[in-house]
Design a protein around this motif. Structure first.
Motif, PDB file in Angstrom:
ATOM      1  N   UNK A  33       1.156  -2.516   7.459  1.00 53.59           N
ATOM      2  CA  UNK A  33       1.223  -2.427   6.006  1.00 53.59           C
ATOM      3  C   UNK A  33       0.604  -1.156   5.427  1.00 53.59           C
ATOM      4  N   UNK A  34      -0.311  -0.556   6.137  1.00 57.31           N
ATOM      5  CA  UNK A  34      -1.055   0.580   5.591  1.00 57.31           C
ATOM      6  C   UNK A  34      -0.910   1.791   6.516  1.00 57.31           C
ATOM      7  N   UNK A  35      -0.612   2.926   5.898  1.00 54.52           N
ATOM      8  CA  UNK A  35      -0.418   4.180   6.614  1.00 54.52           C
ATOM      9  C   UNK A  35      -1.295   5.259   5.982  1.00 54.52           C
ATOM     10  N   UNK A  36      -1.678   6.228   6.799  1.00 51.79           N
ATOM     11  CA  UNK A  36      -2.349   7.420   6.286  1.00 51.79           C
ATOM     12  C   UNK A  36      -1.310   8.524   6.153  1.00 51.79           C
ATOM     13  N   UNK A  37      -1.198   9.110   4.951  1.00 55.78           N
ATOM     14  CA  UNK A  37      -0.356  10.302   4.824  1.00 55.78           C
ATOM     15  C   UNK A  37      -1.271  11.529   4.857  1.00 55.78           C
ATOM     16  N   UNK A  38      -0.864  12.510   5.637  1.00 51.01           N
ATOM     17  CA  UNK A  38      -1.640  13.731   5.803  1.00 51.01           C
ATOM     18  C   UNK A  38      -0.775  14.933   5.440  1.00 51.01           C
ATOM     19  N   UNK A  39      -1.237  15.678   4.442  1.00 49.26           N
ATOM     20  CA  UNK A  39      -0.580  16.919   4.064  1.00 49.26           C
ATOM     21  C   UNK A  39      -1.596  18.059   4.195  1.00 49.26           C
ATOM     22  N   UNK A  40      -1.100  19.277   4.083  1.00 46.78           N
ATOM     23  CA  UNK A  40      -1.959  20.430   4.360  1.00 46.78           C
ATOM     24  C   UNK A  40      -1.991  21.400   3.183  1.00 46.78           C
ATOM     25  N   UNK A  53      -3.351   7.404   1.288  1.00 48.99           N
ATOM     26  CA  UNK A  53      -2.833   6.154   1.831  1.00 48.99           C
ATOM     27  C   UNK A  53      -1.443   5.841   1.304  1.00 48.99           C
ATOM     28  N   UNK A  54      -0.677   5.145   2.133  1.00 52.42           N
ATOM     29  CA  UNK A  54       0.579   4.501   1.749  1.00 52.42           C
ATOM     30  C   UNK A  54       0.386   3.019   2.007  1.00 52.42           C
ATOM     31  N   UNK A  55       0.473   2.203   0.969  1.00 49.85           N
ATOM     32  CA  UNK A  55       0.251   0.761   1.099  1.00 49.85           C
ATOM     33  C   UNK A  55       1.567   0.042   0.834  1.00 49.85           C
ATOM     34  N   UNK A  56       2.066  -0.649   1.833  1.00 47.36           N
ATOM     35  CA  UNK A  56       3.324  -1.387   1.714  1.00 47.36           C
ATOM     36  C   UNK A  56       3.025  -2.816   1.274  1.00 47.36           C
ATOM     37  N   UNK A  57       3.628  -3.240   0.162  1.00 47.13           N
ATOM     38  CA  UNK A  57       3.448  -4.603  -0.332  1.00 47.13           C
ATOM     39  C   UNK A  57       4.813  -5.270  -0.472  1.00 47.13           C
ATOM     40  N   UNK A  58       4.813  -6.536  -0.830  1.00 46.91           N
ATOM     41  CA  UNK A  58       6.075  -7.249  -1.020  1.00 46.91           C
ATOM     42  C   UNK A  58       6.761  -6.856  -2.324  1.00 46.91           C
ATOM     43  N   UNK A  59       6.086  -6.065  -3.148  1.00 52.52           N
ATOM     44  CA  UNK A  59       6.656  -5.624  -4.419  1.00 52.52           C
ATOM     45  C   UNK A  59       6.661  -4.108  -4.527  1.00 52.52           C
ATOM     46  N   UNK A  60       6.849  -3.436  -3.402  1.00 51.92           N
ATOM     47  CA  UNK A  60       6.924  -1.987  -3.421  1.00 51.92           C
ATOM     48  C   UNK A  60       5.697  -1.323  -2.831  1.00 51.92           C
TER      49      UNK A  60
END
Length: 247
Positions: A33-40, A53-60
């Motif tokens: 459900x949870x991802x780390x986004x890494x940009x430079x 963070x990218x947090x995936x939920x049942x409502x987007x």
């Protein structure tokens, strides 16, 4: 021969510039459900990683912090939105930004183009405008919890440190703390950007975090590697070393 050599040198220049360009977006799952986004961005004349963070939920999807962008270049946040669309196949419902530096708020204009709401504290909203960025909606109090898609999200201001507006994001169901730039990675050897720091209050703010979230399973700092709650202790050690060096 000299002309040919000069032309060869000119042909080599674009390749060299490209080699020095910022790396592309990287996304790393912490769980399903949870991802780390890494940009430079560029720090000290070299590319340097910035986490969110990218947090995936049942409502987007909920984002924490934009990509590291500037007011004239929002490619990192554009890549981030494209990754979410291609891989999670859900709309982004909201973005929470954790303080008013370009590695947190630089991509707000790109999110607004996509119709995505961006929120933070009133202080971060005011500071974003002063720095030339679009302002998030300044609606967050110093401690609040709300839910999106049955996923509770707590936004908490523990006190000043890296900046006077730095907040953290706690995911109680996941036991994940996003500390942003208030917390230094265990891979960090120094305090980094102190231009807007409050070195007198930073340690107290970390101690508040340790009392509140000391049992966190994963702690994600604003830059470099993430791990467990040892990063909070490491931040205190770096602060102590910095203070000792100043004496």
């Amino acid at each position: 021969m000299r002309v040919l050599f000069a032309l060869a040198g000119l042909l080599f220049i674009p390749f060299f510039v490209q080699a020095q360009a910022r790396p592309m977006l990287a996304v790393t799952p912490l769980n399903d459900q949870v991802y780390v986004h890494t940009t430079y961005g560029i720090y000290g004349k070299t590319p340097f990683p910035s986490n969110g963070l990218i947090i995936k939920t049942t409502d987007g999807v909920v984002l924490v912090d934009t990509g590291w962008d500037t007011d004239t270049n929002t490619d990192n946040t554009r890549q981030l939105l494209q990754w979410v669309s291609n891989n999670l196949h859900q709309p982004v419902r909201l973005c929470i930004v954790t303080h008013a530096h370009e590695d947190r708020v630089g991509g707000i204009s790109e999110l607004r183009k996509a119709g995505i709401r961006v929120i933070s504290t009133p202080l971060t909203a005011r500071k974003s405008v002063a720095l030339g960025f679009q302002a998030p909606d300044g609606i967050l109090p110093n401690d609040t919890t709300f839910s999106i898609g049955q996923e509770p999200i707590r936004c908490f201001f523990p006190g000043e440190g890296h900046t006077n507006d730095n907040i953290v994001v706690w995911l109680p169901n996941q036991q994940i703390l996003y500390g942003g730039c208030l917390i230094k990675s265990v891979a960090a050897f120094g305090m980094g950007n102190l231009a807007d720091a409050n070195l007198n209050q930073w340690a107290g703010s970390i101690q508040t975090l340790m009392k509140q979230f000391g049992g966190a399973r994963i702690v994600v700092p604003g830059h470099q590697d993430w791990g467990d709650s040892k990063s909070m202790e490491h931040t205190l050690q770096l602060l102590a070393k910095h203070a000792a060096a100043k004496k």
